[in-house]
Design a protein around this motif. Structure first.
Motif, PDB file in Angstrom:
ATOM      1  N   VAL A  36       0.631  -1.655  -0.362  1.00 18.09           N
ATOM      2  CA  VAL A  36       0.398   0.184  -0.020  1.00 18.09           C
ATOM      3  C   VAL A  36       1.116   0.940   0.065  1.00 18.09           C
ATOM      4  O   VAL A  36       1.682   1.238   0.453  1.00 18.09           O
TER       5      VAL A  36
ATOM      6  N   SER B  32      -8.095   5.582   4.579  1.00 18.27           N
ATOM      7  CA  SER B  32      -8.229   3.865   3.945  1.00 18.27           C
ATOM      8  C   SER B  32      -8.291   4.124   2.667  1.00 18.27           C
ATOM      9  O   SER B  32      -8.272   2.572   2.008  1.00 18.27           O
TER      10      SER B  32
ATOM     11  N   GLU C 140      -6.204   4.850  -0.244  1.00 16.46           N
ATOM     12  CA  GLU C 140      -4.695   3.690  -0.443  1.00 16.46           C
ATOM     13  C   GLU C 140      -5.094   2.485  -0.545  1.00 16.46           C
ATOM     14  O   GLU C 140      -4.678   1.687  -1.564  1.00 16.46           O
ATOM     15  N   GLU C 141      -5.774   2.177   0.539  1.00 20.56           N
ATOM     16  CA  GLU C 141      -5.926   0.716   0.855  1.00 20.56           C
ATOM     17  C   GLU C 141      -7.433   0.330  -0.404  1.00 20.56           C
ATOM     18  O   GLU C 141      -6.740  -0.921  -0.889  1.00 20.56           O
ATOM     19  N   TYR C 142      -8.229   1.267  -0.478  1.00 14.03           N
ATOM     20  CA  TYR C 142      -8.948   0.608  -1.170  1.00 14.03           C
ATOM     21  C   TYR C 142      -8.830   0.450  -2.705  1.00 14.03           C
ATOM     22  O   TYR C 142      -8.879  -0.358  -3.941  1.00 14.03           O
TER      23      TYR C 142
ATOM     24  N   ASN D  52       0.916  -3.876   6.037  1.00 14.34           N
ATOM     25  CA  ASN D  52       0.904  -2.735   4.709  1.00 14.34           C
ATOM     26  C   ASN D  52       1.165  -3.523   3.841  1.00 14.34           C
ATOM     27  O   ASN D  52       1.220  -2.781   2.616  1.00 14.34           O
TER      28      ASN D  52
ATOM     29  N   ILE E  64      -1.163  -6.538   1.110  1.00 13.08           N
ATOM     30  CA  ILE E  64      -2.790  -6.539   0.226  1.00 13.08           C
ATOM     31  C   ILE E  64      -2.620  -7.434  -0.618  1.00 13.08           C
ATOM     32  O   ILE E  64      -1.684  -7.285  -2.279  1.00 13.08           O
TER      33      ILE E  64
ATOM     34  N   THR F 193      -5.500  -0.204  -3.265  1.00 14.94           N
ATOM     35  CA  THR F 193      -4.612  -1.185  -3.780  1.00 14.94           C
ATOM     36  C   THR F 193      -5.563  -2.292  -3.995  1.00 14.94           C
ATOM     37  O   THR F 193      -5.515  -3.504  -5.339  1.00 14.94           O
TER      38      THR F 193
ATOM     39  N   ARG G 167      -4.692  -9.423   4.210  1.00 18.58           N
ATOM     40  CA  ARG G 167      -4.016  -7.831   4.115  1.00 18.58           C
ATOM     41  C   ARG G 167      -3.116  -8.370   5.621  1.00 18.58           C
ATOM     42  O   ARG G 167      -3.197  -8.997   6.589  1.00 18.58           O
TER      43      ARG G 167
END
Length: 205
Positions: free
Chosen positions: A108, A132, A134-136, A197, A199, A138, A194
């Motif tokens: 991420v 969040s 950036e997580e979505y 850091n 995914i 990725t 996850r």
């Protein structure tokens, strides 16, 4: 020299290895001649990723070798098993199953926001703003890359022909996704993990 993660399920063996400088990964033992010639030219990190994948394969299917089709897709020579490979240093992952399987692993990073327009279309409707995001992004990238590995065409784009349906990244539930054009729509389910850091996404037939 233990595996870092084992995400195996009833469809496939799915292993993730984390690089350790103390690991004994001998290229002369893990690579056949053709691979070794390519391996010598690689960057040290890519060399390590390649060896980690071959080590996992050797532990599970010691007599099989990884080969590549002209399009770069890996396959196991003289085997009916399907295979998928992904790596993002210091991790490398290998999936082996009876049916087509695709995996992808990404760290991420905030730079993914700069390229979101290149692979996001319908998903803008549910991606949240804030920390969040950036997580979505990725996660969506990983799912689309994994899906591409089992349902690919050089004429399709991750933005226009691959869609990830709305999901909650914290739910732990399977994520619905699809490959489509004007004539068809094929639906699949993606498994998301996850850790550290990173995914990881897996899509199988």
């Amino acid at each position: 020299m233990p595996l870092y993660q084992d995400f195996s399920n009833n469809k496939a063996k799915i292993w993730i290895w984390k690089y350790d400088e103390n690991d004994l990964l001998n290229p002369h033992e893990l690579l056949h001649d053709e691979e070794f010639l390519k391996w010598e030219k690689y960057h040290p990190k890519k060399q390590s990723e390649m060896l980690m994948v071959r080590k996992m394969l050797k532990d599970y299917l010691p007599h099989c070798m990884i080969k590549y089709f002209d399009n770069g897709e890996p396959y196991l020579e003289n085997s009916s098993f399907e295979i998928s490979i992904t790596h993002s240093f210091p991790f490398a992952a290998l999936a082996i199953g009876r049916k087509k399987i695709g995996i992808d692993l990404e760290k991420v990073k905030d730079k993914i926001i700069k390229i979101e327009n290149k692979f996001i279309l319908h998903e803008f409707q549910f991606i949240p703003e804030g920390k969040s995001r950036e997580e979505y992004l990725t996660a969506i990238w990983c799912v689309k890359e994994a899906l591409y590995k089992i349902h690919s065409s050089k004429f399709w784009s991750l933005k226009k022909n691959y869609e990830v349906l709305p999901f909650d990244i914290n739910s732990g539930e399977m994520i619905k996704c699809r490959v489509y054009n004007d004539e068809f729509s094929d639906y699949f389910s993606a498994n998301l993990k996850r850790f550290d850091n990173f995914i990881f996404a897996e899509v199988s037939e």
